[in-house]
Design an enzyme around this catalytic site. Sequence first.
Site, short mmCIF file in Angstrom:
data_model
loop_
_atom_site.label_atom_id
_atom_site.label_comp_id
_atom_site.label_asym_id
_atom_site.label_seq_id
_atom_site.Cartn_x
_atom_site.Cartn_y
_atom_site.Cartn_z
N LYS A 1 17.69 -15.01 -98.36
CA LYS A 1 17.04 -16.33 -98.47
C LYS A 1 15.65 -16.13 -99.04
CE LYS A 1 16.01 -20.34 -95.44
NZ LYS A 1 16.10 -20.83 -94.04
N SER B 1 18.46 -25.27 -93.70
CA SER B 1 17.78 -24.97 -94.93
C SER B 1 18.32 -23.73 -95.66
CB SER B 1 16.28 -24.76 -94.67
OG SER B 1 16.10 -23.69 -93.78
N SER C 1 19.16 -23.93 -89.05
CA SER C 1 19.23 -23.66 -90.49
C SER C 1 20.12 -22.51 -90.91
CB SER C 1 17.82 -23.43 -91.05
OG SER C 1 17.12 -24.66 -91.06
#
Lengths: 481, 57
Positions: free
Chosen positions: A86, A161, A185
Site C-alpha cells: 500500500k 482504504s 481498511s
Amino acid sequence: MSLMGGPFEALTACEIRAGLLEGRFGAREIAQACLERIERHDDAVGSFLEVTNEAALRAADAIDAKVAAGRLEELGPLAGVPVAFKDNMNLAGTHTTCASRMLAGRVSRGTAECVRRVLDAGALPVGKLNMDEFAFGSSTETSAFGRTRNPWDLERVPGGSSGGSAAAVAAGLVPLALGSDAGGSIRQPACLCGVVGVKPTYGLVPSQGVEAFATGLDQVGPFARSVEDAALALDVLAGRLDRGSLRRGLSEAGGGDMQGVKVGLVNAFMEAPGLSAEMREAVQRAADAMALRGAVVREVEIPGAQAAMDAYRVLGPCRAFENLACLDLARYGCGDACEAPLEFGAEARRRIVLGGHLLSADEGRRYRRAAEAVRKRIVEDYGRAFSAVDVVLAPVTPRAAFRFGEVTDPTEMHLSDMFTVSVNIAGNAAMSMPVGLGSQTGLPVGVQIIAASWGEANMLRAAVALERAFGRPAVAPGFSV
Amino acid sequence: MDAHITEQEVVEIARRARVSLLEGEAARLAEELDGIIEKLESLLAFEEPDAGERGAL
C-alpha cells in the site's frame, strides 16, 4: 503466462516458494510471470500506482544465484514470492504518496520496518498500490491518482482504504499484498474483493516507516488468497518465524477441526439496520459450517460497540490532525514551499478540520473524554466476551461492493466501518474471510472473525474451518485462465 | 441554538493547519461538520467527568 504448465495466478505464496525449492521454476520466471500479468491486466483494475520491475527482477536474480549455488538454507520463508505494498509504506527508491497530490513525486529515502521484514524474507517487491488519500475512505475513490476497480465487477468499488491491495490479490496480480487498517481498511476491501484480509492485534506489526494518520488505531496486515499464506505473512511481519509461528500452529491444530471451540455471535450486529440479507446469511452460513465441525455457537454481547462509530468519528480526526505536522517532515527539501498551503482532497480536509475543532474547542474535550470512555467500555466488553468464547463471528460490512459514485454522503460512507471499528478501538485481532458469493448480488461476501488481543492463533484456526467449508478464494472471473 | 462550529472557526483551523479550502467550502464545511457534531451528542452519555485524557495510545 504459465509456470511449468500451471497458471501463475493460481499459485499461492506457499506454493510458489515450494515450487522454487523443488526446482520446478526459477525466481526470475516467477517475477516475469507476475510483471506480465500486471502489464496485461492492471489497466482494467488500476491497483498499482508504481510497478518496480527492476527491483523485482534484481531480487529474483539474487534468489536464483543462491539456488544455483546450492545455498537453499539461505532462502527466506517468502523466497520468490511477489509482494506489493500500500502506498503509505515507505520503500526506498519508490514514490510514497499516500495517494495524495500533496506528496506527488516524493521518493522514499528509507524503507518501513514491515516492508524490510518482507524483503529480508526473500519477497520480490513488485510495486506500490492505490489507496484512499491518506487512508481516509472506504472505497479508494478519494485517491488523487485515479480509481481502482473491483475485479469482480469493474463498475464497482474495491472498498478502502486499502483498495489497491485487495484488488491486486483478487485479480491474481500478486499472491500477497500489504495494507493498513485503522477502522476496517483491510477487512472491508478484503470482503468486497473476495480475499483474505487480516488486521493483526495492535502492536504485533511494527509501524515505523508507515505514513499512519490514525496513530493508536491502525495496523499493517496482509491480503492473501489462502489462510496459510496469511499466517505466513503474519509470521514474517511479526518476526515470529520459529517460536510462536502461526503457520506452524495451523498444521498442528488439525485443519478445520473446531471441536470444543466456542464461537460468539453478536445479536446487535446481526440485527443492525442496514445490514443486507446476503451479508447476514453469510455470517449464519459460516456459523453453521463451524458448528458442523464441532464448534459451539452462542450469543455474546458487545454493548459498547454501538457507540464505536461515534467514538471513531472523534478519535480518527483528532489523530489525523495531530499527525498532520509530520507531513512537513515528509516534504524533504521543500524549502520555501513548506509555507505553501497543503493540497489535501475533500475528505482529508473534512477530517482534518473536524479534528482541529475537537482538539481545540472546550466542547471537544468533552467528546474526546467520552470517546476514551467508550474505548474503555469496548475493551471491557470484548474482555468479557472472550472469557466466554474463543472467537466472535460478525459481519464485515453492511453490503457487498457498491457502484462508483453510489455513496456520496460521508456519513453513509462511514457506515461501511460499523462492524469493524470497535476492533480497532479495542486493539484486538480480526480478519475478513470470504465465504462465497451473495445470494442477491452474486458478488463476494465475507465474514469477520474477531479474536482477543494476541489471539491470532484462534482466529486463524477458525478461518481454516471456513476455508475447508467454502474453498480457497478464487481469482476473479475475467482474470483467471 | 449556537452552532458547534462556525465558518470563522473552519477558516481559522484551516489557516493553522495550512489546509487550503475551495471557494465557499468554509461555509459548507461548517454546516456539514455542525451536523456531524450534533449527531455525536449521544456519545456524551458515556462521558466520565474524572476520566481525563490519555492522548495517543
